[in-house]
Design a protein around this motif. Structure first.
Motif, PDB file in Angstrom:
ATOM      1  N   MET A   1       0.742  -1.259   0.242  1.00  0.00           N
ATOM      2  CA  MET A   1      -0.098   0.077  -0.031  1.00  0.00           C
ATOM      3  C   MET A   1       0.736   1.126   0.037  1.00  0.00           C
ATOM      4  O   MET A   1       1.964   1.279   0.776  1.00  0.00           O
ATOM      5  CB  MET A   1      -0.777  -0.169   1.449  1.00  0.00           C
ATOM      6  CG  MET A   1      -1.902   0.980   1.314  1.00  0.00           C
ATOM      7  SD  MET A   1      -3.213   1.042   0.055  1.00  0.00           S
ATOM      8  CE  MET A   1      -3.914  -0.764   0.363  1.00  0.00           C
ATOM      9  N   ILE A   2       0.689   2.095  -0.994  1.00  0.00           N
ATOM     10  CA  ILE A   2       1.309   3.386  -0.970  1.00  0.00           C
ATOM     11  C   ILE A   2       0.478   4.551  -0.320  1.00  0.00           C
ATOM     12  O   ILE A   2      -0.791   4.624  -0.811  1.00  0.00           O
ATOM     13  CB  ILE A   2       1.756   3.731  -2.365  1.00  0.00           C
ATOM     14  CG1 ILE A   2       2.369   2.438  -2.885  1.00  0.00           C
ATOM     15  CG2 ILE A   2       2.331   4.918  -2.757  1.00  0.00           C
ATOM     16  CD1 ILE A   2       3.769   2.488  -2.604  1.00  0.00           C
ATOM     17  N   ALA A  28      -9.551   1.501  -9.326  1.00  0.00           N
ATOM     18  CA  ALA A  28      -9.366   0.313  -8.828  1.00  0.00           C
ATOM     19  C   ALA A  28      -8.170   0.457  -8.158  1.00  0.00           C
ATOM     20  O   ALA A  28      -7.114   1.106  -8.847  1.00  0.00           O
ATOM     21  CB  ALA A  28      -9.088  -0.762  -9.849  1.00  0.00           C
ATOM     22  N   GLY A  29      -8.097  -0.270  -6.667  1.00  0.00           N
ATOM     23  CA  GLY A  29      -6.946  -0.010  -6.105  1.00  0.00           C
ATOM     24  C   GLY A  29      -6.529   1.183  -5.209  1.00  0.00           C
ATOM     25  O   GLY A  29      -5.770   1.159  -4.265  1.00  0.00           O
ATOM     26  N   VAL A  30      -7.581   1.991  -5.178  1.00  0.00           N
ATOM     27  CA  VAL A  30      -7.363   3.241  -4.231  1.00  0.00           C
ATOM     28  C   VAL A  30      -8.252   3.043  -3.129  1.00  0.00           C
ATOM     29  O   VAL A  30      -9.630   2.568  -3.347  1.00  0.00           O
ATOM     30  CB  VAL A  30      -7.862   4.415  -5.184  1.00  0.00           C
ATOM     31  CG1 VAL A  30      -8.054   5.684  -4.113  1.00  0.00           C
ATOM     32  CG2 VAL A  30      -7.081   4.821  -6.203  1.00  0.00           C
ATOM     33  N   THR A  50      -2.339  -2.641  -8.254  1.00  0.00           N
ATOM     34  CA  THR A  50      -3.579  -2.488  -9.234  1.00  0.00           C
ATOM     35  C   THR A  50      -3.421  -1.366  -9.692  1.00  0.00           C
ATOM     36  O   THR A  50      -4.145  -1.243 -10.995  1.00  0.00           O
ATOM     37  CB  THR A  50      -4.774  -2.471  -7.954  1.00  0.00           C
ATOM     38  OG1 THR A  50      -4.649  -3.524  -7.060  1.00  0.00           O
ATOM     39  CG2 THR A  50      -6.006  -2.354  -8.633  1.00  0.00           C
ATOM     40  N   THR A  51      -2.870  -0.347  -9.280  1.00  0.00           N
ATOM     41  CA  THR A  51      -2.778   1.208 -10.058  1.00  0.00           C
ATOM     42  C   THR A  51      -1.586   1.602  -9.975  1.00  0.00           C
ATOM     43  O   THR A  51      -0.544   1.142  -9.166  1.00  0.00           O
ATOM     44  CB  THR A  51      -3.917   1.840  -9.695  1.00  0.00           C
ATOM     45  OG1 THR A  51      -4.018   3.173 -10.582  1.00  0.00           O
ATOM     46  CG2 THR A  51      -3.772   2.690  -8.275  1.00  0.00           C
ATOM     47  N   GLU A  55      -1.144   6.726 -13.535  1.00  0.00           N
ATOM     48  CA  GLU A  55      -2.816   6.563 -13.813  1.00  0.00           C
ATOM     49  C   GLU A  55      -3.437   7.455 -12.838  1.00  0.00           C
ATOM     50  O   GLU A  55      -4.496   8.112 -13.249  1.00  0.00           O
ATOM     51  CB  GLU A  55      -3.307   5.020 -13.310  1.00  0.00           C
ATOM     52  CG  GLU A  55      -4.645   4.952 -13.756  1.00  0.00           C
ATOM     53  CD  GLU A  55      -5.176   5.333 -15.347  1.00  0.00           C
ATOM     54  OE1 GLU A  55      -6.392   5.654 -15.189  1.00  0.00           O
ATOM     55  OE2 GLU A  55      -4.447   5.060 -16.133  1.00  0.00           O
ATOM     56  N   ILE A  56      -3.013   7.730 -11.787  1.00  0.00           N
ATOM     57  CA  ILE A  56      -3.747   8.627 -10.927  1.00  0.00           C
ATOM     58  C   ILE A  56      -3.574   9.780 -11.314  1.00  0.00           C
ATOM     59  O   ILE A  56      -4.412  10.765 -11.396  1.00  0.00           O
ATOM     60  CB  ILE A  56      -3.171   8.497  -9.303  1.00  0.00           C
ATOM     61  CG1 ILE A  56      -3.551   7.253  -8.770  1.00  0.00           C
ATOM     62  CG2 ILE A  56      -3.582   9.686  -8.491  1.00  0.00           C
ATOM     63  CD1 ILE A  56      -2.730   6.790  -7.487  1.00  0.00           C
TER      64      ILE A  56
END
Length: 85
Positions: A1-2, A28-30, A50-51, A55-56
């Motif tokens: 997790m970032i 997805a992934g957030v 996931t991301t 992408e963000i």
């Protein structure tokens, strides 16, 4: 997790904060998003399997709130007053 605190190019108004929260939460992934009216910062937690940060950044740009450009890496630090020679 970032976990990251992102800096936007401009401050958010209430509608912008809502749009950013909605757009990033749908990605997805957030798992957490925190964008508030009157700031230019977004706190986000995401699964980097996931991301991605790219992408963000793309979602933010499509929403109309691009990230502030990061300083270029490498080269001169500018401490001497030079132009990045």
């Amino acid at each position: 997790m970032i976990h990251q605190n992102l800096q936007l190019a401009a401050a958010l108004d209430a509608a912008g904060a809502a749009a950013v929260n909605r757009a990033l939460s749908a990605l997805a992934g957030v798992s957490q998003v925190g964008a508030a009216d009157g700031t230019n910062r977004v706190a986000i937690a995401f699964d980097d399997n996931t991301t991605s940060a790219q992408e963000i950044a793309a979602v933010l740009a499509r929403t109309g709130f691009p990230l502030r450009e990061a300083p270029k890496t490498g080269g001169c630090c500018g401490g001497c007053g030079g132009g990045g020679h």
